[in-house]
Design a protein around this motif. Structure first.
Motif, mmCIF file in Angstrom:
data_model
loop_
_atom_site.group_PDB
_atom_site.id
_atom_site.type_symbol
_atom_site.label_atom_id
_atom_site.label_comp_id
_atom_site.label_asym_id
_atom_site.label_seq_id
_atom_site.Cartn_x
_atom_site.Cartn_y
_atom_site.Cartn_z
ATOM 1 N N THR A 5 0.865 -1.192 0.000
ATOM 2 C CA THR A 5 0.000 0.000 0.000
ATOM 3 C C THR A 5 0.900 1.240 0.000
ATOM 4 O O THR A 5 2.023 1.187 0.468
ATOM 5 C CB THR A 5 -0.869 -0.070 1.268
ATOM 6 O OG1 THR A 5 -1.684 -1.236 1.175
ATOM 7 C CG2 THR A 5 -1.735 1.160 1.460
ATOM 8 N N PHE A 6 0.408 2.341 -0.537
ATOM 9 C CA PHE A 6 1.231 3.558 -0.559
ATOM 10 C C PHE A 6 0.501 4.742 0.053
ATOM 11 O O PHE A 6 -0.550 5.108 -0.444
ATOM 12 C CB PHE A 6 1.638 3.883 -1.995
ATOM 13 C CG PHE A 6 2.724 4.917 -2.065
ATOM 14 C CD1 PHE A 6 4.047 4.546 -1.885
ATOM 15 C CD2 PHE A 6 2.413 6.253 -2.269
ATOM 16 C CE1 PHE A 6 5.060 5.497 -1.934
ATOM 17 C CE2 PHE A 6 3.422 7.212 -2.314
ATOM 18 C CZ PHE A 6 4.739 6.826 -2.157
ATOM 19 N N PRO A 7 1.067 5.361 1.123
ATOM 20 C CA PRO A 7 2.184 4.862 1.927
ATOM 21 C C PRO A 7 1.828 3.533 2.594
ATOM 22 O O PRO A 7 0.639 3.265 2.823
ATOM 23 C CB PRO A 7 2.369 5.958 2.980
ATOM 24 C CG PRO A 7 1.737 7.185 2.415
ATOM 25 C CD PRO A 7 0.621 6.686 1.552
ATOM 26 N N PRO A 8 2.823 2.736 2.916
ATOM 27 C CA PRO A 8 2.557 1.385 3.430
ATOM 28 C C PRO A 8 1.903 1.375 4.805
ATOM 29 O O PRO A 8 2.089 2.289 5.602
ATOM 30 C CB PRO A 8 3.958 0.761 3.507
ATOM 31 C CG PRO A 8 4.890 1.912 3.630
ATOM 32 C CD PRO A 8 4.266 3.033 2.841
#
Lengths: 378, 378
Positions: free
Chosen positions: A251-254
């Protein structure tokens, strides 16, 4: 009308697709824990003498405007007999749970399962109401049944067929035990709802997982449970926990839920299984650092000794191992695994428990949390 | 014949496909670091008077039977003019590198790039020899060139077309700076080769990544570098670092290279970028907990101050910030980000450096590591 309900733990984690209706992207599967050591308890009361709707959670009054609470209440009333006078009366709700809220042990699943069970009893609703519990907290739908429960994502946009189904009762596999390793954690907490939303928006892996991996795993783990094949059950459970967290990392940001202690537990479980030549213990991690471990009763003493040796309690700590009592012999202070004991206090405590039967109605008036005027007894 | 070569850092990590030939599953891309602060140095000598092949690494004699060394040597000799007398002579090799071996900073890439450069000079080989360096250590092939380098996986089974190509020189984007945050780590080290092998065998995500994600990202990051679009470069670099580690986590048993400190660095970078409204810093993590950060020169002072504030050095530590000197003004002791300073000593030290030109031949006899009899001077 009072109910109690239990906490549950995941094998196959879900992805969220609809935020308001709480319809998941994929089916999921979990075990419902026994209420002997961890449970939520709720009393609901309807009366023509109440002048306003009120709601208390763990001795603190909460806003009744809570959207998820309102969604559940509205849906329960929709399904009740419209001639029932209680439907028009104001209600009081009092809930509490006996597991530490800060421990990240998903108390909302137990809480909403319990609340919806109590409301259903109050308004005399029969039949499946797991879709109502789902609208309070997704995972709560699985907590509406005991034993091994599958949440079928359903196909309809309105979520009516997104419900839980029991796939096996507690009695089917009574030897199953659960260890919850509550990890000390100083890192920032993420909201798992916000995190999952970001995952849906940004993870390249999520779609692949939902379409290609989870459907096969759900069938495989269902078979493993039905056949009581612990080795396969454990492997799928661990693989899926890892893959769920891999998607969170993609995921972004993780989103990072596990910490160094969580990963040490993972190493310990793999080392133990390798030493035994087969999977004797399985780990699964939800949206936090705490480990939920599955194992058979016969394995508890040896494995728990090892956990106690490698993760010594903080000095002076009492009640390090809670739940089902273990024979308090001198636990072995040696290990055949090549893992050094860690500094003390990495774990807050350990809960030793098993699966349970799901929500239960409490008939004894002394169990009620509200007095006759609709105010908490405490 | 002496050469020096530099350490390099990854943007797009590779998956391994062939263990012996070291052919990767996907293209990868990296920047080659300056040799001013971190480099390997190798002297090779061939002589009719040498009675045996010998090899020293960091002042310790090593077995000459090392398979990777033999593979490189054989291939270099294959390409040399067969009439060259040196081909039949015994050789002495002496290598050293000036970055701590225990720091997990992939010294083998620099080492093999350097060794193959020196051997090529010795045997008078021209043209691309990155495929030879690749057979010593995969990543070494990228270290054969300076600036921004792409390792094209190639299509042939014999690996002849699995070579590195420079996509932009250092001069193209001279403002790029690199911070290497060397993390204190007490956890067990994995072999990245063993880990990658397990990933190929067990990860459900790896194949999807290799086929569907990496090819697009390689093109996108190449464009970002050519257009000096730091925001896009940073986003792809971070996304791909996260996805590489997601695949490692999706391995069974999982491979965990990042630790809690690594994840704190990730949080810090995202908080900084959010504060700035655009990606000003990018992180990437290889098979270990150390962070490699990219940023523009203009950002170094502010960001380094923040790192120094949030990750204070262990008490009494000297040389905490190494490499390109920073103006030693009083670094700000406050932060506008909502991240508390951590306990001191989470980082061992910080290296402040930039990209460099790739392997370099050293003509000065004083630079040679071997004396005239083929024995290390030291």
């Amino acid at each position: 009308m009072s109910s109690r309900s239990c906490q549950m733990t995941l094998f196959i984690n879900r992805g969220k697709s609809d935020d308001d209706l709480i319809i998941p992207l994929n089916d999921s599967l979990s075990g419902t824990l026994s209420m002997d050591f961890m449970c939520a308890k709720t009393t609901v009361m309807a009366s023509p003498f109440l002048t306003e709707d009120r709601f208390w959670l763990n001795n603190k009054e909460q806003s009744f405007e809570n959207k998820r609470l309102q969604n559940c209440l509205k849906e329960v009333r929709n399904r009740a007999n419209p001639k029932l006078p209680e439907i028009k009366w104001k209600i009081a709700i009092c809930s509490e749970n006996n597991f530490p809220t800060a421990a990240g042990l998903a108390s909302s699943a137990a809480g909403y399962a319990c609340l919806v069970s109590a409301l259903a009893a109050l308004y005399e609703i029969d039949g499946d109401i797991s879709d109502i519990a789902r609208r309070g907290s997704g995972s709560a739908c699985r907590s509406m049944y005991g034993g091994w429960v599958r949440w079928c994502k359903g196909l309809r946009d309105d979520g009516v067929d997104s419900i839980a189904k029991q796939i096996a009762s507690v009695e089917h596999w009574p030897e199953i035990r659960v260890l919850i390793l509550v990890v000390n954690d100083s890192r920032k907490k993420y909201s798992s709802t916000d995190g999952m939303k970001r995952t849906v928006e940004t993870s390249e892996f999520l779609k692949y997982r939902v379409q290609n991996v989870v459907p096969l795993r759900i069938e495989a783990i269902t078979s493993a449970i039905k056949e009581k094949d612990f080795n396969s059950f454990a492997r799928i459970t661990m693989e899926d926990s890892n893959q769920f967290h891999a998607v969170c990392l993609d995921t972004f940001p993780p989103c990072i839920y596990m910490n160094d202690t969580s990963h040490l537990i993972v190493e310990l479980v793999h080392a133990y299984n390798e030493h035994k030549g087969t999977n004797k213990v399985a780990y699964t991690f939800d949206a936090g650092p705490n480990a939920c471990l599955y194992l058979l009763e016969q394995e508890v003493y040896e494995f728990l000794s090892l956990v106690n040796y490698i993760f010594p309690p903080a000095s002076g700590q009492k009640d390090y191992i809670r739940g089902i009592p273990v024979i308090e012999e001198q636990l072995p202070k040696e290990s055949s695994l090549h893992i050094e004991p860690q500094r003390s206090g990495l774990l807050k405590y350990i809960i030793h428990t098993k699966l349970g039967d799901g929500p239960q109605r409490l008939y004894n008036p002394e169990a009620h949390l509200l007095n006759e005027t609709g105010v908490p007894k405490k």
